[in-house]
Each structure stands twice: as C-alpha cells, then as structure tokens.
Scaffold this active site. Structure first.
Site, PDB file in Angstrom:
ATOM      1  N   GLU A  51       0.833  -1.211   0.000  1.00 42.99           N
ATOM      2  CA  GLU A  51       0.000   0.000   0.000  1.00 42.99           C
ATOM      3  C   GLU A  51       0.858   1.249   0.000  1.00 42.99           C
ATOM      4  OE1 GLU A  51      -3.013  -0.164  -1.264  1.00 42.99           O
ATOM      5  OE2 GLU A  51      -3.498  -1.607   0.298  1.00 42.99           O
ATOM      6  N   GLY A 157     -15.321   5.958  -3.267  1.00 47.82           N
ATOM      7  CA  GLY A 157     -14.565   6.438  -2.101  1.00 47.82           C
ATOM      8  C   GLY A 157     -14.258   5.349  -1.101  1.00 47.82           C
ATOM      9  N   SER A 161     -11.232   1.347  -6.004  1.00 50.18           N
ATOM     10  CA  SER A 161     -10.940   1.936  -7.317  1.00 50.18           C
ATOM     11  C   SER A 161     -12.132   2.084  -8.233  1.00 50.18           C
ATOM     12  CB  SER A 161      -9.893   1.111  -8.052  1.00 50.18           C
ATOM     13  OG  SER A 161      -8.704   1.236  -7.401  1.00 50.18           O
ATOM     14  N   ASP A 209      -4.054   0.848  -9.619  1.00 49.39           N
ATOM     15  CA  ASP A 209      -5.482   0.592  -9.843  1.00 49.39           C
ATOM     16  C   ASP A 209      -5.772   0.318 -11.303  1.00 49.39           C
ATOM     17  OD1 ASP A 209      -5.231   1.529  -7.344  1.00 49.39           O
ATOM     18  OD2 ASP A 209      -6.483   3.301  -7.606  1.00 49.39           O
ATOM     19  N   SER A 256     -13.898   8.005   1.887  1.00 53.06           N
ATOM     20  CA  SER A 256     -12.728   8.866   1.851  1.00 53.06           C
ATOM     21  C   SER A 256     -12.579   9.397   0.433  1.00 53.06           C
ATOM     22  CB  SER A 256     -11.512   8.044   2.278  1.00 53.06           C
ATOM     23  OG  SER A 256     -10.354   8.534   1.705  1.00 53.06           O
ATOM     24  N   LYS A 258     -10.718  11.481  -2.137  1.00 55.64           N
ATOM     25  CA  LYS A 258      -9.391  12.091  -2.280  1.00 55.64           C
ATOM     26  C   LYS A 258      -9.436  13.506  -2.822  1.00 55.64           C
ATOM     27  CE  LYS A 258      -6.871   8.065  -3.243  1.00 55.64           C
ATOM     28  NZ  LYS A 258      -7.965   7.461  -3.989  1.00 55.64           N
TER      29      LYS A 258
HETATM   30  P1  NG1 Z   1      -7.668   3.986  -4.067  1.00 55.14           P
HETATM   31  O1  NG1 Z   1      -7.890   4.767  -2.832  1.00 55.14           O
HETATM   32  O2  NG1 Z   1      -8.146   2.599  -3.948  1.00 55.14           O
HETATM   33  O3  NG1 Z   1      -8.225   4.654  -5.272  1.00 55.14           O
HETATM   34  C1  NG1 Z   1      -5.122   4.870  -4.114  1.00 55.14           C
HETATM   35  C2  NG1 Z   1      -4.345   5.177  -5.378  1.00 55.14           C
HETATM   36  C3  NG1 Z   1      -3.393   4.044  -5.747  1.00 55.14           C
HETATM   37  C4  NG1 Z   1      -2.519   3.647  -4.568  1.00 55.14           C
HETATM   38  C5  NG1 Z   1      -3.405   3.416  -3.333  1.00 55.14           C
HETATM   39  C6  NG1 Z   1      -2.611   3.153  -2.081  1.00 55.14           C
HETATM   40  C7  NG1 Z   1      -5.792   6.594  -6.770  1.00 55.14           C
HETATM   41  C8  NG1 Z   1      -6.594   6.683  -8.000  1.00 55.14           C
HETATM   42  N1  NG1 Z   1      -5.243   5.419  -6.496  1.00 55.14           N
HETATM   43  O4  NG1 Z   1      -6.062   3.852  -4.319  1.00 55.14           O
HETATM   44  O5  NG1 Z   1      -2.614   4.420  -6.858  1.00 55.14           O
HETATM   45  O6  NG1 Z   1      -1.536   4.606  -4.321  1.00 55.14           O
HETATM   46  O7  NG1 Z   1      -4.252   4.520  -3.055  1.00 55.14           O
HETATM   47  O8  NG1 Z   1      -1.828   2.019  -2.223  1.00 55.14           O
HETATM   48  O9  NG1 Z   1      -5.649   7.558  -6.059  1.00 55.14           O
HETATM   49 MG    MG Z   2      -9.907   6.019  -6.522  1.00 55.10          MG
END
Ligand code: NG1
Ligand code: MG
Length: 516
Positions: A51, A157, A161, A209, A256, A258
């Site tokens: 991660e 969220g 992905s 992802d 969550s 981003k």
């Molecule tokens: P999530 O939160 O599942 O989208 C994100 C990043 C990944 C990776 C992980 C942590 C995006 C689109 N993806 O995943 O590339 O860094 O966090 O391992 O932000």
């Molecule tokens: Mg994402």
C-alpha cells in the site's frame, strides 16, 4: 496482448458480462431509444499487499474483483458533436457537454466534485492517445459524439478503485468508437494512458489501480511492476491441502474522497515520500534520475535506491525486480532511513526540509507544495520513508509465499501470508497514518473470528478492508462483522446494505468489450 472482445452471442461469455450486459443494453435503449454499439467494462480491484508504494514505483499485489463499471455507448453522427451521460445510479444526474470543434480538449474543473469529471479524464487520455496514433484524423478535429449509459457497482470512495474502473472503461470506449472495431487497443497502452488520468482531477496517484483493472484475469492475482517497465504478471494462489483461500472485503462505510481530503492525506503523502527521497539523495551525494509519470517528477525512493547502489555498491544498472537482490537492497535502504531521519522522528517543517535539501523555503514551496494542494504542520519523513521501504520488502516476501513456497501444513500458509498482511496494516497505521478507528475495529473483529490477516486496502482513511480467510471460516468472520461492527455502528443498516458491504470476490477478468 489486446483487450478481449466478446460477442453477445458467444457461448462461454464471462460471468460479469453474461450477468450484466443485457441489462445495460436494455437500459441504454430505454434512455436513448435505440441500441448501443457496444459495452466497455472495467472492474474494481482489491490490493492484497503493497500500500502506498506504487507512486514510488515499487511493485504491488492486487487483483481485479467482480464489481465493475459498464459503459454502453453509441456513436453519434452529428456536425456538433456532444457527449450525453446517463447513470443507472440516481445519485449521478444526467450530464451533457459539447466537444470542441477544433479538436482541443474538454475542460475539467478539478475544484468541483462531479461524476462527469471522471468521464472527462478517461476521454482526455483517450483523445491524447488518438492524436498520437492517428494524428491526421484527430489533431484538429473532434472525436465522435456519444450517448453513454453507465452502470457500476464499485462503491465510491472506498478503496476499491471505482474511479479507475470508470476511467478505464471510458478510455476503452472512446478509443474503440473512434478507431473502429478492427483496432484492438493493447492492455499495456490502456494501462499506460489511464495511469495519469486522475492527475487531471488533482489526485497524484500511482498506477496500481489502472493496471489491476485493465489486466485482471479470472482466478489470478497480479504482480504489478512499474519499473523497468509496466508489467502485470498473473499468478494463481497456492493450492492448499484441505481448504481454499478466500479474501473477504469489508467496507467500513466511511467514505474517503481524495478530491476533498487529498491535501491532508493522499497528495501530502506523495510530497512526503518524494521529499524524503531527495533529502536522502542530497545527503548521500547522488542525483536522482526519474522517468515516468508517477510522482512530482523529482525522483522517488526507488530512484534513490538505484542511485545509491550505482554510486556506493558498484551496481550501475537499476534494480530489475529480482526478489533476492530486492530484499537485500531494501534492507540497506531501511538502514539509511534510520541514519538520515531517525533523529528527527517528530517531523520536518518547511524550513527544515528546505535546509536539508539545500534550497530556500520559497523554492521548496514552489517545487514541492504547489502542483497539488497540500496542508500540513510537519512532514513525517522518517515514518513515510520507512513505511515505503518496509512495505516493498513485504511485497517481495508475499510474492515468494504466493509463488515459490510449498506448505507442509495449510495453516503455515495462512500464518505466513496473513502475518505479512497484519504487518502491513500495522505499518499503514503507525507509520503512514492512513488507517482510521473503523478500519482498526473491523480488523480486530475479523482477526478474532477466523481471519489470518486483516488490513486496509487502497488509500485508507476509511474505505475497504481485506481479510485472508480459510473458506470454512468465511461465514463466522462475516457474522461477527455484521453483529459487532455494522449493526453497532449503523443500527439502521438494511439487509441490502449489509450484503453490499461485505464482498467475497474471486479474482475477476479485467477490462473488456461486449459487442452486440
Ligand atoms: P484507491 O484509494 O483505492 O483509489 C489509491 C491510489 C493508488 C494507490 C493506493 C494506495 C488513486 C486513483 N489510487 O487507491 O494508486 O496509491 O491509493 O496504495 O488515487
Ligand atoms: Mg480512486
């Protein structure tokens, strides 16, 4: 390898297509009054281990899962091309926008959080690709207008992905519509172009992802490498004697986003690890050579490892991914992290980080803190760098366990792999500060009821957790989570919501097309 295309009439249609495509086609017809040309589909993913290291170009172990995004599309033959987006989910209202006639890009406003932004990201990278492969056609003219019907069940969220699933499906659809049925886009190209797509909405993500969503294969996990080149190698879980390996995915139901919290969490972590790499480089007198999209283009912790080995260990070639040398080098890096940052575990202010880099505070701010917005008190360089190198080590250990080792007793597998997952969770929590009380609680309950390894998956700060569970214990883990987490935290939760919150998914097929 190109993205698989399945005809609706095919005998052995993969399950996600057989189950969902006919409905999406029917819904498209209801919305627009005629049949779509085809359906592009791309799945969500769960990351088993590794991660927050993809943006340092270290390898990860995800798998595609059978929640996905489907986009039924029809090309329009119009003088003023436009895109109409309809979504099966009523939370996402219909959107319509025009395509600039001069072939320029549709503008994306990252300051608003709207579902059509993700469509526009996929569209943008597809158009960029089309301009490269067929400049005469697309340099100065718009791509075809579209009617689109989207249907997805990747929770948003939640670290599975949904964004990558959507963007990959869109990019695939736009390329196919415009290049025609004879052109087959490769998995590699689709991954390569979609990796950077979310940067357009202000998320400075790595490539895990998109690689998992595009390259997923039924019954296989993926070993995704970003260097020396992007590569997703499918592999099977080891066959055990008396039980089957299951991964239970449990959503905290804490969202969550981003785009909203990135400045304090996701994007800030990217800044912290890039700053750490450059301070290490400065201290050991090496120059970072960075090629690739996955950070602030300033060199990352992998680049530092390579530069250090070139200068001090007489190994001029960058690390090629070999497990044994990787383990040795990552352990060396952990020593250097102690040496460099160990005395300042309380963190670095802007002035302190700038001083260690030998630049002014203004320069530091300009170089590190402006391309994506961030908010912080101090930069926790020790903790973040230690997480990245130790987590990358765990991925190599996990890969060995998954592919190389045969186990005397089934429980040895669960102990070893589960142990690595638990260490990963501890590191995400204590060093990377990306866990949250709900994740911690779910992991605690699962571990007490039969899980061998429990951790957050995806970015964290909410979202989903993943648990390694022997098949016969899946029900007891599920029941405990329902009774002790979901019904306690959300007393009003419905049966349907509970069903959606816990997924037991087999590794699923990646991006594909369904033709009518
Ligand atoms: P999530 O939160 O599942 O989208 C994100 C990043 C990944 C990776 C992980 C942590 C995006 C689109 N993806 O995943 O590339 O860094 O966090 O391992 O932000
Ligand atoms: Mg994402």
């Amino acid at each position: 390898m190109s993205i698989p295309v399945f005809a609706s009439t095919a005998k052995d249609l993969p399950k996600p297509l057989a189950d969902k495509c006919p409905t999406v086609v029917a819904e498209f017809e209801k919305a627009y009054g005629s049949k779509p040309d085809f359906v592009a589909r791309s799945p969500g993913r769960v990351n088993l281990i590794g991660e927050h290291i993809d943006y340092a170009d270290f390898s990860v172990l995800p798998l595609a899962i059978d929640v996905d995004m489907l986009c039924a599309v029809k090309a329009l033959d119009e003088k003023n091309p436009s895109i109409t987006l309809t979504n099966a989910d009523p939370r996402f209202a219909q959107r319509k926008f025009d395509l600039p006639l001069d072939g320029s890009y549709v503008t994306i406003d990252p300051s608003i959080s709207d579902w059509s932004n993700y469509f526009k990201c996929g569209l943008h990278v597809a158009v960029e690709f089309l301009k490269k492969i067929a400049p005469a056609k697309f340099e100065k003219a718009p791509v075809k207008g579209l009617q689109v019907f989207c249907q997805g069940n990747v929770p948003t969220g939640s670290g599975l992905s949904s964004s990558a699933a959507f963007i990959c499906a869109v990019a695939l659809a736009v390329i196919r519509v415009n290049m025609g049925d004879d052109y087959q886009v490769s998995k590699k190209d689709l991954t390569r172009i979609t990796v950077v797509a979310e940067h357009l909405v202000g998320v400075n993500n790595g490539g895990m992802d998109q690689a998992a969503s595009v390259c997923g294969e039924e019954d296989h996990a993926l070993y995704v490498e970003f260097k020396p080149e992007l590569k997703a190698t499918p592999f099977k879980f080891p066959a055990l004697k008396n039980t089957e390996i299951q991964f239970v995915i449990a959503n905290t139901l804490v969202v969550s986003n981003k785009q909203e919290t990135g400045p304090e969490n996701y994007n800030l972590r990217v800044v912290e690890v890039v700053a750490a790499a450059n301070i290490l480089a400065k201290k050991y007198g090496v120059v970072l050579k960075h090629i690739g999209p996955s950070n602030l283009n300033k060199g990352n912790l992998r680049d530092f490892m390579n530069a250090y080995y070139a200068k001090y260990m007489n190994v001029p070639e960058p690390w090629d991914g070999d497990v044994t040398t990787g383990i040795e080098r990552l352990n060396k890096m952990l020593e250097l992290v102690e040496e460099t940052f160990g005395a300042k575990q309380g963190g670095y202010t802007v002035d302190e980080a700038a001083a260690d880099l030998g630049v002014s505070s203004d320069e530091f701010t300009k170089e590190y803190l402006t391309s994506f917005p961030v908010r912080f008190q101090v930069l926790k360089l020790y903790q973040r760098a230690k997480h990245v190198y130790s987590e990358s080590l765990r991925v190599l250990d996990a890969l060995k366990v998954m592919t190389g080792t045969s186990f005397e007793k089934d429980e040895d597998f669960f102990k070893t792999f589960g142990g690595l997952m638990n260490q990963s969770q501890a590191s995400c929590d204590k060093l990377y500060n990306c866990s949250c009380p709900e994740i911690d609680r779910i992991c605690e309950i699962a571990l007490a009821n039969g899980s061998a390894g429990s951790r957050l998956t995806g970015a964290g700060w909410g979202g989903c957790t993943v648990h390694l569970v022997p098949a016969e214990k899946v029900e007891s883990v599920k029941k405990a989570l329902i009774d002790q987490y979901y019904k306690v935290k959300f007393p009003e939760i419905t049966e349907q919501q509970l069903e959606d919150a816990i997924i037991v998914s087999k590794p699923a097929l990646g991006s594909c097309v369904y033709t009518l």
